[in-house]
Design an enzyme around this catalytic site. Structure first.
Site, PDB file in Angstrom:
ATOM      1  N   ASN A 167       0.865  -1.185   0.000  1.00  0.00           N
ATOM      2  CA  ASN A 167       0.000   0.000   0.000  1.00  0.00           C
ATOM      3  C   ASN A 167       0.895   1.226   0.000  1.00  0.00           C
ATOM      4  OD1 ASN A 167      -1.919  -1.992   0.627  1.00  0.00           O
ATOM      5  ND2 ASN A 167      -3.099  -0.518   1.819  1.00  0.00           N
TER       6      ASN A 167
HETATM    7 CA    CA Z   1      -7.068  -2.600   3.629  1.00  0.00          CA
END
Ligand code: CA
Ligand code: CTP
Length: 218
Positions: A34
């Site tokens: 991420n």
């Molecule tokens: Ca997530």
């Protein structure tokens, strides 16, 4: 009184903080991650330590210095982060700021070579570290999650509060330019409702949150 330092409000408290992304290896040269600079989580760890807390900071791969007085445990993957969190218990509070990768792959031993037609990754869901903590008998007294959302911010955060058994979700509107930046617009979502804070820099968010934590643990 002359010569007496003021007692810091979080003295004697152990607080666990997760920060940064996790990296899930695809092969020796690639990973899934991420977007996360780790800045907000590190600022929170620093703000808690300044208030006297013993802070365990479980950090994914980030390029940031360890804040003064903070014990840092570096990890790479979500499963390593889950194990490090468990090893750091018990804690009076936990602040889960990490942007944990939701999926992992098996991780090939050799570099995957390009082929005509592309490639397919098989993704397996990672453990939810926050929900895991929320379900434990020895759960931290105060359990705080973060939620970076691009739309329906309060709605999604409210659903996460219940789903993960957290006390507060700090909902973060990332539809603007917050990723990697220095400012943040947050809403504190709890059973008591929603408290919206003005846009402020990440250090100010960290200080305000640390103050709120100190009050809640007092
Ligand atoms: Ca997530
Ligand atoms: N979190 C976690 N472990 C995971 C995923 C998320 O501990 N495997 C924590 C994050 O650190 C954060 C909170 O859960 O405090 C919310 O993360 P978020 O990614 O917003 O929640 P998800 O349940 O993964 O939902 P989404 O589908 O929006 O990604």
């Amino acid at each position: 009184e002359a010569g007496t330092a003021p007692v810091k409000p979080l003295t004697g408290k152990h607080i666990l903080v997760t920060a940064g992304p996790t990296h899930e290896p695809i092969d020796p040269v690639r990973y899934i991650a991420n977007r996360s600079s780790g800045k907000q989580g590190f600022a929170i760890a620093a703000a808690l330590a300044r208030r006297g807390a013993r802070v365990s900071l479980v950090a994914g791969p980030v390029a940031l210095p360890t804040p003064p007085g903070v014990t840092r445990i570096d990890v790479e993957t979500a499963r390593e982060m889950a194990a490090a969190v468990e090893a750091a218990l018990p804690a009076d509070a936990a602040v889960m700021v990490a942007a944990v990768a939701d999926w992992r792959t098996e991780g090939e031993r050799q570099k995957i070579k390009k082929q005509a037609g592309g490639a397919t990754l098989h993704l397996t869901e990672n453990p939810d570290i926050l929900a895991g903590l929320g379900a434990r008998k020895d759960r931290p007294h105060l359990l705080i999650g973060f939620a970076a959302e691009t739309e329906k911010v309060i709605e999604h955060a409210t659903a996460k509060l219940a789903r993960k058994g957290a006390d507060w979700i700090v909902a973060n509107d990332v539809s603007g330019d917050v990723m990697g930046g220095d400012a943040n617009t947050v809403h504190i979502v709890s059973q008591d409702g929603v408290e919206s804070w003005d846009r402020m820099d990440k250090a100010a968010v960290a200080d305000a949150l640390a103050e709120r934590i100190a009050k809640a643990l007092a």
